[in-house]
Each structure stands twice: as structure tokens, then as C-alpha cells.
Design a protein around this motif. Structure first.
Motif, PDB file in Angstrom:
ATOM      1  N   THR A 154       3.293   8.899  -1.315  1.00 38.83           N
ATOM      2  CA  THR A 154       2.758   7.540  -1.268  1.00 38.83           C
ATOM      3  C   THR A 154       3.000   6.826  -2.598  1.00 38.83           C
ATOM      4  OG1 THR A 154       1.041   8.225   0.307  1.00 38.83           O
ATOM      5  CG2 THR A 154       0.693   6.147  -0.852  1.00 38.83           C
ATOM      6  N   ALA A 155       2.828   7.561  -3.702  1.00 36.97           N
ATOM      7  CA  ALA A 155       3.048   6.988  -5.029  1.00 36.97           C
ATOM      8  C   ALA A 155       4.503   6.527  -5.185  1.00 36.97           C
ATOM      9  CB  ALA A 155       2.706   8.005  -6.109  1.00 36.97           C
ATOM     10  N   LEU A 156       5.438   7.370  -4.775  1.00 36.19           N
ATOM     11  CA  LEU A 156       6.857   7.026  -4.885  1.00 36.19           C
ATOM     12  C   LEU A 156       7.207   5.825  -4.019  1.00 36.19           C
ATOM     13  CD1 LEU A 156       8.514  10.567  -4.924  1.00 36.19           C
ATOM     14  CD2 LEU A 156       8.495   8.895  -6.799  1.00 36.19           C
ATOM     15  N   SER A 157       6.606   5.762  -2.832  1.00 36.77           N
ATOM     16  CA  SER A 157       6.850   4.638  -1.934  1.00 36.77           C
ATOM     17  C   SER A 157       6.390   3.335  -2.559  1.00 36.77           C
ATOM     18  CB  SER A 157       6.126   4.873  -0.604  1.00 36.77           C
ATOM     19  OG  SER A 157       6.333   3.794   0.274  1.00 36.77           O
ATOM     20  N   LEU A 158       5.241   3.370  -3.222  1.00 40.58           N
ATOM     21  CA  LEU A 158       4.721   2.168  -3.892  1.00 40.58           C
ATOM     22  C   LEU A 158       5.568   1.792  -5.104  1.00 40.58           C
ATOM     23  CD1 LEU A 158       0.912   2.995  -3.702  1.00 40.58           C
ATOM     24  CD2 LEU A 158       1.968   0.945  -2.736  1.00 40.58           C
ATOM     25  N   GLU A 159       5.931   2.785  -5.904  1.00 40.49           N
ATOM     26  CA  GLU A 159       6.692   2.523  -7.126  1.00 40.49           C
ATOM     27  C   GLU A 159       8.104   2.015  -6.849  1.00 40.49           C
ATOM     28  OE1 GLU A 159       6.584   6.209  -9.188  1.00 40.49           O
ATOM     29  OE2 GLU A 159       4.510   6.004  -9.840  1.00 40.49           O
ATOM     30  N   GLU A 160       8.757   2.615  -5.859  1.00 45.72           N
ATOM     31  CA  GLU A 160      10.161   2.283  -5.591  1.00 45.72           C
ATOM     32  C   GLU A 160      10.343   0.873  -5.054  1.00 45.72           C
ATOM     33  OE1 GLU A 160      11.439   5.368  -2.999  1.00 45.72           O
ATOM     34  OE2 GLU A 160      11.712   6.848  -4.596  1.00 45.72           O
ATOM     35  N   ASP A 161       9.338   0.354  -4.349  1.00 42.81           N
ATOM     36  CA  ASP A 161       9.471  -0.966  -3.742  1.00 42.81           C
ATOM     37  C   ASP A 161       8.315  -1.873  -4.154  1.00 42.81           C
ATOM     38  OD1 ASP A 161      10.992  -2.695  -2.239  1.00 42.81           O
ATOM     39  OD2 ASP A 161       9.965  -2.258  -0.368  1.00 42.81           O
ATOM     40  N   TRP A 162       7.868  -1.721  -5.407  1.00 42.93           N
ATOM     41  CA  TRP A 162       6.660  -2.394  -5.896  1.00 42.93           C
ATOM     42  C   TRP A 162       6.707  -3.908  -5.699  1.00 42.93           C
ATOM     43  CZ3 TRP A 162       1.859  -1.232  -7.171  1.00 42.93           C
ATOM     44  CH2 TRP A 162       1.107  -2.129  -7.934  1.00 42.93           C
ATOM     45  N   HIS A 163       7.802  -4.558  -6.063  1.00 41.99           N
ATOM     46  CA  HIS A 163       7.863  -6.027  -6.031  1.00 41.99           C
ATOM     47  C   HIS A 163       7.929  -6.592  -4.621  1.00 41.99           C
ATOM     48  CE1 HIS A 163       7.938  -6.460 -10.337  1.00 41.99           C
ATOM     49  NE2 HIS A 163       8.888  -5.558 -10.423  1.00 41.99           N
ATOM     50  N   HIS A 164       8.298  -5.768  -3.648  1.00 47.94           N
ATOM     51  CA  HIS A 164       8.260  -6.217  -2.261  1.00 47.94           C
ATOM     52  C   HIS A 164       6.934  -5.821  -1.606  1.00 47.94           C
ATOM     53  CE1 HIS A 164      12.715  -6.227  -2.870  1.00 47.94           C
ATOM     54  NE2 HIS A 164      12.564  -7.363  -2.231  1.00 47.94           N
ATOM     55  N   THR A 165       6.415  -4.670  -2.002  1.00 49.16           N
ATOM     56  CA  THR A 165       5.157  -4.178  -1.427  1.00 49.16           C
ATOM     57  C   THR A 165       3.981  -5.048  -1.853  1.00 49.16           C
ATOM     58  OG1 THR A 165       5.993  -1.906  -1.395  1.00 49.16           O
ATOM     59  CG2 THR A 165       3.606  -2.182  -1.293  1.00 49.16           C
ATOM     60  N   VAL A 166       3.931  -5.380  -3.151  1.00 46.24           N
ATOM     61  CA  VAL A 166       2.840  -6.207  -3.682  1.00 46.24           C
ATOM     62  C   VAL A 166       3.277  -7.670  -3.619  1.00 46.24           C
ATOM     63  CG1 VAL A 166       1.385  -6.676  -5.686  1.00 46.24           C
ATOM     64  CG2 VAL A 166       2.119  -4.337  -5.203  1.00 46.24           C
ATOM     65  N   TYR A 167       2.675  -8.433  -2.695  1.00 48.09           N
ATOM     66  CA  TYR A 167       3.131  -9.810  -2.494  1.00 48.09           C
ATOM     67  C   TYR A 167       2.237 -10.853  -3.165  1.00 48.09           C
ATOM     68  CZ  TYR A 167      -0.202  -9.606   1.456  1.00 48.09           C
ATOM     69  OH  TYR A 167      -1.316  -9.455   2.234  1.00 48.09           O
ATOM     70  N   ASP A 168       1.116 -10.445  -3.704  1.00 47.83           N
ATOM     71  CA  ASP A 168       0.275 -11.386  -4.455  1.00 47.83           C
ATOM     72  C   ASP A 168      -0.554 -10.604  -5.463  1.00 47.83           C
ATOM     73  OD1 ASP A 168      -1.122 -13.560  -5.414  1.00 47.83           O
ATOM     74  OD2 ASP A 168      -2.111 -14.049  -3.523  1.00 47.83           O
ATOM     75  N   TYR A 270      -7.925 -10.027 -10.632  1.00 43.69           N
ATOM     76  CA  TYR A 270      -8.920 -10.287  -9.585  1.00 43.69           C
ATOM     77  C   TYR A 270      -8.379 -10.447  -8.167  1.00 43.69           C
ATOM     78  CZ  TYR A 270      -8.434 -15.456  -9.080  1.00 43.69           C
ATOM     79  OH  TYR A 270      -8.009 -16.736  -8.800  1.00 43.69           O
ATOM     80  N   VAL A 271      -7.056 -10.540  -7.999  1.00 47.05           N
ATOM     81  CA  VAL A 271      -6.462 -10.581  -6.660  1.00 47.05           C
ATOM     82  C   VAL A 271      -5.328  -9.564  -6.587  1.00 47.05           C
ATOM     83  CG1 VAL A 271      -5.155 -11.960  -4.994  1.00 47.05           C
ATOM     84  CG2 VAL A 271      -7.060 -13.002  -6.235  1.00 47.05           C
ATOM     85  N   LEU A 272      -5.337  -8.759  -5.528  1.00 49.52           N
ATOM     86  CA  LEU A 272      -4.286  -7.763  -5.327  1.00 49.52           C
ATOM     87  C   LEU A 272      -4.004  -7.658  -3.833  1.00 49.52           C
ATOM     88  CD1 LEU A 272      -2.446  -5.525  -6.479  1.00 49.52           C
ATOM     89  CD2 LEU A 272      -4.369  -3.941  -6.271  1.00 49.52           C
ATOM     90  N   CYS A 273      -2.808  -8.055  -3.423  1.00 49.12           N
ATOM     91  CA  CYS A 273      -2.433  -8.031  -2.010  1.00 49.12           C
ATOM     92  C   CYS A 273      -1.115  -7.284  -1.852  1.00 49.12           C
ATOM     93  CB  CYS A 273      -2.280  -9.458  -1.477  1.00 49.12           C
ATOM     94  SG  CYS A 273      -3.727 -10.512  -1.714  1.00 49.12           S
ATOM     95  N   PHE A 274      -1.091  -6.350  -0.920  1.00 46.34           N
ATOM     96  CA  PHE A 274       0.115  -5.542  -0.740  1.00 46.34           C
ATOM     97  C   PHE A 274       0.213  -5.047   0.693  1.00 46.34           C
ATOM     98  CE2 PHE A 274      -3.314  -2.707  -1.868  1.00 46.34           C
ATOM     99  CZ  PHE A 274      -3.105  -1.561  -1.107  1.00 46.34           C
ATOM    100  N   VAL A 275       1.398  -4.603   1.045  1.00 45.21           N
ATOM    101  CA  VAL A 275       1.624  -3.991   2.360  1.00 45.21           C
ATOM    102  C   VAL A 275       1.401  -2.495   2.214  1.00 45.21           C
ATOM    103  CG1 VAL A 275       3.278  -3.584   4.210  1.00 45.21           C
ATOM    104  CG2 VAL A 275       3.267  -5.782   2.996  1.00 45.21           C
ATOM    105  N   HIS A 276       0.514  -1.942   3.026  1.00 46.16           N
ATOM    106  CA  HIS A 276       0.203  -0.515   2.939  1.00 46.16           C
ATOM    107  C   HIS A 276       1.475   0.303   3.157  1.00 46.16           C
ATOM    108  CE1 HIS A 276      -1.692   3.349   3.649  1.00 46.16           C
ATOM    109  NE2 HIS A 276      -2.880   2.828   3.363  1.00 46.16           N
ATOM    110  N   PRO A 277       1.787   1.233   2.248  1.00 43.84           N
ATOM    111  CA  PRO A 277       3.048   1.977   2.338  1.00 43.84           C
ATOM    112  C   PRO A 277       3.156   2.899   3.548  1.00 43.84           C
ATOM    113  CG  PRO A 277       1.622   2.918   0.651  1.00 43.84           C
ATOM    114  CD  PRO A 277       0.989   1.635   1.081  1.00 43.84           C
ATOM    115  N   VAL A 278       2.038   3.222   4.187  1.00 39.46           N
ATOM    116  CA  VAL A 278       2.071   4.130   5.340  1.00 39.46           C
ATOM    117  C   VAL A 278       1.772   3.392   6.650  1.00 39.46           C
ATOM    118  CG1 VAL A 278       1.105   6.233   6.376  1.00 39.46           C
ATOM    119  CG2 VAL A 278       1.384   6.073   3.879  1.00 39.46           C
ATOM    120  N   THR A 279       0.674   2.638   6.688  1.00 38.56           N
ATOM    121  CA  THR A 279       0.289   1.941   7.931  1.00 38.56           C
ATOM    122  C   THR A 279       1.005   0.603   8.093  1.00 38.56           C
ATOM    123  OG1 THR A 279      -1.574   0.739   6.936  1.00 38.56           O
ATOM    124  CG2 THR A 279      -1.998   2.989   7.729  1.00 38.56           C
TER     125      THR A 279
END
Length: 301
Positions: A154-168, A270-279
Motif C-alpha cells: 500500500t505504501a509503494l502504491s501511494l508513493e509511486e503515484d502520489w501526485h495523481h492519488t492525492v488530488y487536493d 487541514y485538507v487531504l483528499c486522495f483516491v484510496h490505493p486499494v478500494t
């Protein structure tokens, strides 16, 4: 008011329809029967409330007629207690925390106080066979929202695509002086010198290109409350860019001007929005602006 029960994959929810406009917490206290005031507040803080399918944690979120409210019946996890770290959300793959000031994101040198160790102790005590994996960092004296993965995949999935996964990803800061512009963007190259102090350059200096968008939330004659949105995530980016604009973050001993009204670095994620790497669900988190920031603005100091 009509009500029906449904089963959500994260637990059982009671569903309601809003008939009259009201702030969320006020509406919950008036309409959710059979639950104590403290339990309702705990459910709201524990991300157990959805409005039109979106998880909401703001107590003053304005409800409008026709909206659908879902209230989780799942019990919150009360085994975790720390004055430095608050768990905002947790599932089998990751955990979202709100970090306080004065604690590192992970171990560094001889320091033992860090969020990773706190979470690892919690996982051990709650008999979870996992460890906290750092995927991004906040400075010791910056507070706010962070993601930790529970496994390497899960960590690698988040790190490898961080700028697309985290959209705000947004920060709020109390800065020194009255900022003139309401909105804007600052962009330049950031690089560390030999003393590990980050400095900026309008031309390529061999460093990393950094882009920060800002929006003023409020002003006094002495301070400005600013929302910063990162397009890039460089070391000390907001602190350097804020100083570049002539309005350094209050309490910043490295890049500031000595203005320290809150006796802390006045920077909060104070704001963190991302696409869950698994679901692959859209996960949206927001924490309140720190009380000390709001007090300075209210008092006009």
C-alpha cells in the motif's frame, strides 16, 4: 422524516432525509434518537457521518432540504490515546492521523518521539500484525493530516503515484503582515545550501521547481490567514514561498521575522483528499483551523 436502515461495507448505517436547513451537528442532535450527545459528537469526529454519500467531519457543515444523511452504528476504536496523534480514519490498509506540533513524522537521529513509533505501539497493543509506513512527511512543528500505510504494498502504491492519488492537499497558515493580494501563485526553484537551509531562485539553480497557490481567508492590520494549495511538494516549500512574498509564516524560526503570536509554527495541513490505493474510493478529510490562529484573527492582533 423518513428513516430506513442499510448495510454499508464499513458497518451498519441509519439513513435520514433532511427536511429543514441546519448545521450538521445541530441537526444530528435534533434528529438522531436513542444516542447520547457525546456519542453523536464522537461519531462525527470518527468519520461516521455521510452526507449524500460523502464523509463529513465538520460540525458546522450546512445541511439543505433533500440531502441524505447516513449515521454509522459502528463503535469507535477507543484503545488509542495520545496527546500528539489523533486517528481520524483507519481501515485494514491505511490510517489517517492528525499530528500535533512537537512530534516528528518518523524517527531521526536520537529522537524517539515520532508518529510512526506511536502508531506501531498502537498496532501492537491492538494485536494488529502490521507496521506504520511513512508515505509523506510534515515538519516537527507543523500540525495536521497525514497518511500512513499499514503494509509495504500500500505504501509503494501511494508513493509511486502520489501526485495523481492525492488530488487536493491544502494548508492553512497565519502569516506576518497584511497581505495585499487575495489570490495568486508563486513559483521558482528551491535548493538547499550547505547548511541545509532551503533557498529560492527565479531561474533554474539545479534545485527542484516548486509551485504554490495561495488564497487569503482573512486579514487584520498585523496578520493574514492564508490557505496554501501545493502543486508540488518540496521541502519547506510553503515556508520559503511565504517568506519570498514578504509575509513569512508566524513562529517560523528558520525563515521568519520573529513574529510569533501563537508560540508555535503557524502552519497546519487541514485538507487531504486522495483516491484510496486499494478500494479506489475518493477519501476526503478536513480538520478545523487551529483555535490559536482564529483567536489572533478575531482579536485583531
Amino acid at each position: 422524516m423518513t428513516q430506513n436502515k442499510d448495510y454499508h461495507k464499513q458497518g451498519e448505517y441509519a439513513h435520514y432525509f433532511v427536511e429543514k436547513p441546519a448545521p450538521l451537528l445541530e441537526w444530528l442532535l435534533d434528529n438522531v434518537k436513542g444516542e447520547s450527545k457525546s456519542k453523536i459528537k464522537a461519531t462525527l469526529k470518527g468519520r461516521g457521518i455521510k452526507v449524500n454519500g460523502k464523509t463529513i467531519t465538520r460540525f458546522d457543515y450546512e445541511l439543505k432540504p433533500g440531502m441524505k444523511v447516513a449515521v454509522s452504528k459502528t463503535k469507535r476504536n477507543n484503545t488509542f490515546k495520545s496527546k500528539y496523534v489523533k486517528i481520524v480514519y483507519e481501515d485494514q490498509w491505511l490510517v489517517i492521523v492528525e499530528k500535533n506540533i512537537g512530534i516528528l513524522s518518523m524517527a531521526a537521529g536520537h529522537s524517539t518521539l515520532n508518529v510512526k513509533t506511536v502508531l506501531d505501539d498502537y498496532f501492537n497493543q491492538s494485536k494488529q500484525h502490521c507496521q506504520a509506513h511513512v508515505v509523506h512527511r510534515l515538519d516537527r512543528d507543523t500540525s495536521g493530516l497525514m497518511i500512513y500505510a499499514k503494509d509495504k504494498r500500500t505504501a509503494l502504491s501511494l508513493e509511486e503515484d502520489w501526485h495523481h492519488t492525492v488530488y487536493d492537499r491544502r494548508y492553512v497558515a497565519l502569516v506576518s503582515g497584511e497581505m495585499e493580494e487575495d489570490d495568486g501563485t508563486i513559483e521558482n526553484w528551491l535548493k538547499d545550501n550547505r547548511n541545509y537551509v532551503t533557498y529560492s531562485s527565479p531561474v533554474d539553480n539545479g534545485g527542484k521547481y516548486a509551485i504554490t497557490h495561495f488564497h487569503v481567508l482573512g486579514r487584520t492590520t498585523r496578520h493574514t490567514l492564508v490557505e496554501y494549495k501545493l502543486e508540488t511538494g518540496r521541502k519547506n516549500q510553503i515556508r520559503v514561498h511565504s517568506a519570498d512574498m514578504g509575509h513569512p509564516v508566524c513562529g517560523d524560526i528558520k525563515y521568519g521575522n520573529g513574529d510569533d503570536p501563537c508560540h508555535r509554527l503557524c502552519l497546519h495541513a487541514y485538507v487531504l483528499c486522495f483516491v484510496h490505493p486499494v478500494t479506489h474510493e475518493r477519501m476526503e478529510f478536513e480538520t478545523p483551523i487551529p483555535t490559536s490562529f482564529r483567536k489572533i484573527m478575531k482579536d485583531g492582533k
